[in-house]
Write an enzyme that holds these catalytic residues in place. Sequence first.
Site, PDB file in Angstrom:
ATOM      1  N   PRO A   5      -4.086   2.502  -1.887  1.00 51.83           N
ATOM      2  CA  PRO A   5      -2.739   2.084  -2.288  1.00 51.83           C
ATOM      3  C   PRO A   5      -2.099   1.177  -1.245  1.00 51.83           C
ATOM      4  O   PRO A   5      -2.175   1.456  -0.050  1.00 51.83           O
ATOM      5  CB  PRO A   5      -1.970   3.410  -2.379  1.00 51.83           C
ATOM      6  CG  PRO A   5      -2.982   4.487  -2.326  1.00 51.83           C
ATOM      7  CD  PRO A   5      -4.194   3.940  -1.661  1.00 51.83           C
ATOM      8  N   GLU A   6      -1.499   0.099  -1.720  1.00 49.89           N
ATOM      9  CA  GLU A   6      -0.750  -0.797  -0.844  1.00 49.89           C
ATOM     10  C   GLU A   6       0.693  -0.832  -1.354  1.00 49.89           C
ATOM     11  O   GLU A   6       1.060  -0.069  -2.245  1.00 49.89           O
ATOM     12  CB  GLU A   6      -1.386  -2.196  -0.843  1.00 49.89           C
ATOM     13  CG  GLU A   6      -2.835  -2.172  -0.350  1.00 49.89           C
ATOM     14  CD  GLU A   6      -3.477  -3.544  -0.290  1.00 49.89           C
ATOM     15  OE1 GLU A   6      -2.756  -4.547  -0.152  1.00 49.89           O
ATOM     16  OE2 GLU A   6      -4.708  -3.613  -0.379  1.00 49.89           O
TER      17      GLU A   6
END
Length: 280
Positions: free
Chosen positions: A6-7
């Site tokens: 996840p960013e």
Amino acid sequence: MMRLMPELPEVEAVRRRLEPAMRGARIKHVLLMRKNLRRPFPRAFAARLEGRRINSVDRRGKYLLVALDSGHTLLMHLGMSGSFRISRGAKRQTSTAEAARDLHDHVVFTLSNGVTVTFNDPRRFGVMDLVGEGLASHQAFAAMGPEPLEASFDADRLARALTGKRVALKVALLDQRVVAGLGNIYASEALHLAGLSPRRRSSTLATAAARPAAIAVRLAAAVKTVLRQAIARRERPYRGGRFRVYDREGEPCGTPGCGGTIRRISQAGRSTFYCPACQR
Ligand SMILES: [Zn+2]
């Protein structure tokens, strides 16, 4: 299948789901299924959360920040594989709910508004912490760079951060001190949109006087654009088809008139995808 962490856009999408479910509610019960995630839960974690009202659900970089009426902030990081499940109106602690529980459900928050928020994390690289007044000085945030979607992140700021840096531009963009929230995917995406090689020396974005070069203006704008577009897409995250270059090795470049082929290289132990024809 590559692991997609996840960013900023994925964390922001989570925040937007959690906020309406959690804000204004009181935490009635916290069920911990184990003693730790990446690190041990803080001392008396559940007891310090229970009874507190949730004032806001914010994000800083890749962290979720749940502000409580006690003045403390519940800090959460998804790690590699963390996710939240929101269920409404569920009867708490029924045998059915027990049966539905996944092996990787580690934390269950039961709220006063009837919502249950469950944190699931198969790889357990997630983090939960409870922080007092000194949030800004917490080790996660003390050196963290600007939020890329805020006005404080611009070509000037980027050029100042990169002045004199010999490291490759892609590697610099992963450094959370340069800009918060970017990871492997959106660093590659932004560089492609800006037409800049990931192998370019970072210092070339600044003049000798630490002023932004024209390409720094382009890159700062591209970072904002790829993040905004990713957040706007309401699809499930982690589908490869939506990326410009990420996970597209060997495919034709999508830049109009380019005709190049996407390559994959390794930089600082991470995969970088780029088009050698239009990224200079
Ligand atoms: Zn190209």
